[in-house]
Design a protein around this motif. Structure first.
Motif, PDB file in Angstrom:
ATOM      1  N   GLY A  69      18.852 -11.755 101.806  1.00 28.29           N
ATOM      2  CA  GLY A  69      17.690 -11.381 100.689  1.00 28.29           C
ATOM      3  C   GLY A  69      18.357 -12.225  99.558  1.00 28.29           C
ATOM      4  N   HIS A  70      19.284 -12.379  99.088  1.00 26.31           N
ATOM      5  CA  HIS A  70      19.842 -12.771  98.065  1.00 26.31           C
ATOM      6  C   HIS A  70      20.094 -14.460  97.840  1.00 26.31           C
ATOM      7  N   THR A  71      19.457 -14.943  98.928  1.00 26.96           N
ATOM      8  CA  THR A  71      19.515 -16.374  98.938  1.00 26.96           C
ATOM      9  C   THR A  71      18.520 -16.951  97.793  1.00 26.96           C
ATOM     10  N   PRO A  72      18.764 -17.811  96.915  1.00 25.36           N
ATOM     11  CA  PRO A  72      17.809 -18.265  95.859  1.00 25.36           C
ATOM     12  C   PRO A  72      16.642 -19.243  96.353  1.00 25.36           C
ATOM     13  N   VAL A  73      15.646 -18.973  95.868  1.00 24.21           N
ATOM     14  CA  VAL A  73      14.174 -20.012  96.339  1.00 24.21           C
ATOM     15  C   VAL A  73      14.118 -20.627  95.099  1.00 24.21           C
ATOM     16  N   LEU A  74      14.013 -22.088  95.341  1.00 22.88           N
ATOM     17  CA  LEU A  74      13.688 -22.996  94.179  1.00 22.88           C
ATOM     18  C   LEU A  74      12.535 -22.578  93.526  1.00 22.88           C
ATOM     19  N   ARG A  79      13.393 -11.944  88.545  1.00 26.59           N
ATOM     20  CA  ARG A  79      14.713 -11.532  88.596  1.00 26.59           C
ATOM     21  C   ARG A  79      15.053 -10.467  89.645  1.00 26.59           C
ATOM     22  N   CYS A  80      15.824 -10.511  90.257  1.00 29.23           N
ATOM     23  CA  CYS A  80      16.321  -9.654  91.325  1.00 29.23           C
ATOM     24  C   CYS A  80      17.297  -8.475  91.012  1.00 29.23           C
ATOM     25  N   CYS A  87      16.088 -14.838  94.083  1.00 28.70           N
ATOM     26  CA  CYS A  87      16.408 -14.387  95.338  1.00 28.70           C
ATOM     27  C   CYS A  87      15.185 -14.321  96.228  1.00 28.70           C
ATOM     28  N   ILE A  88      15.353 -14.686  97.652  1.00 28.64           N
ATOM     29  CA  ILE A  88      14.138 -14.546  98.405  1.00 28.64           C
ATOM     30  C   ILE A  88      13.539 -13.098  98.574  1.00 28.64           C
ATOM     31  N   ALA A 134      10.940 -18.541 105.852  1.00 28.41           N
ATOM     32  CA  ALA A 134      11.363 -19.316 107.062  1.00 28.41           C
ATOM     33  C   ALA A 134      12.374 -20.292 106.884  1.00 28.41           C
ATOM     34  N   THR A 135      12.441 -20.833 105.602  1.00 29.44           N
ATOM     35  CA  THR A 135      13.464 -21.957 105.471  1.00 29.44           C
ATOM     36  C   THR A 135      14.817 -21.205 105.512  1.00 29.44           C
ATOM     37  N   THR A 136      14.944 -19.781 104.685  1.00 30.35           N
ATOM     38  CA  THR A 136      16.225 -19.370 104.528  1.00 30.35           C
ATOM     39  C   THR A 136      16.770 -18.733 106.098  1.00 30.35           C
ATOM     40  N   VAL A 137      15.712 -18.325 106.748  1.00 28.72           N
ATOM     41  CA  VAL A 137      15.841 -18.013 108.232  1.00 28.72           C
ATOM     42  C   VAL A 137      16.573 -18.943 109.117  1.00 28.72           C
TER      43      VAL A 137
END
Length: 209
Positions: A69-74, A79-80, A87-88, A134-137
């Motif tokens: 869940g802490h993968t950043p999304v462009l 703020r997480c 973060c995703i 989906a991109t993260t997974v």
């Protein structure tokens, strides 16, 4: 801090600590032992993930793992709670989904959100959030070389259209799907089964080399 020792000062019983996402993966493995390789992704207050390869739960060399869940999304400016921005989990956790629902529709409430999707289909904001997830997974699958994904948690409470869309996008981003087949399906949370599995494993094999 030695938490097990602290607990023993209160209750004279052995204590075992298991990260929730790892307990969920162990529970799934105990229920379906034929699943030798899979990535379990759980949606809830955050987004956790655990990897099982060769019927063994994978571990890293540092105590922090499973934090998909802490993968950043462009272009995500939210703020997480971890202190970072983008973060995703700020998009697809239960809190993140409710925030987006309120921002785009002015409506509130988890049941209202689920009812809205059931009656009106996938809104564009939800598609965009699921695309990011989906991109993260898919990235995790490509790194680990795994062709099976299990989705658990709050997303499974939605109409099937949500997990079907997410699964299709995960397969689209997974390299192996261009050469073979990537499976993606929902599963129940098996937290207690995982905790029991971890307890038995540590009790029986704690002194093994």
């Amino acid at each position: 801090i030695d938490f097990p020792a602290a607990l023993r000062s209160i209750v004279d019983k052995p204590a075992i600590f298991v990260q929730e996402i790892r307990a969920l993966a162990l529970g799934q493995l105990s229920a379906e032992p034929h699943l030798e390789d899979f990535l379990l992704v759980d949606f809830g207050d955050g987004v956790g993930a655990a990897t099982v390869v060769g019927s063994h739960l994978q571990s890293g060399h540092i105590p922090l793992s499973g934090e998909l869940g802490h993968t950043p999304v462009l272009n995500n400016s939210r703020r997480c709670g971890c202190g970072a921005v983008g973060c995703i989990e700020t998009l697809v956790s239960s809190v993140g989904l409710l925030k987006s629902f309120s921002e785009y529709s002015g409506q509130r409430g988890w049941k209202t959100l689920i009812g809205h999707v059931r009656h009106h289909g996938l809104p564009q904001w939800l598609k965009a959030s699921l695309d990011a997830a989906a991109t993260t997974v898919a990235g995790a699958l490509n790194v680990e070389g795994i062709a099976s994904v299990l989705l658990t948690g709050t997303l499974t409470e939605f109409p099937e259209i949500v997990t079907e869309y997410l699964s299709a996008e995960i397969r689209r981003g997974a390299m192996w799907n261009r050469l073979g087949t990537v499976t993606c399906r929902t599963a129940p949370r098996r937290r207690m089964a995982g905790m029991i599995s971890a307890g038995i494993d540590r009790a029986l094999f704690a002194n093994d080399a």
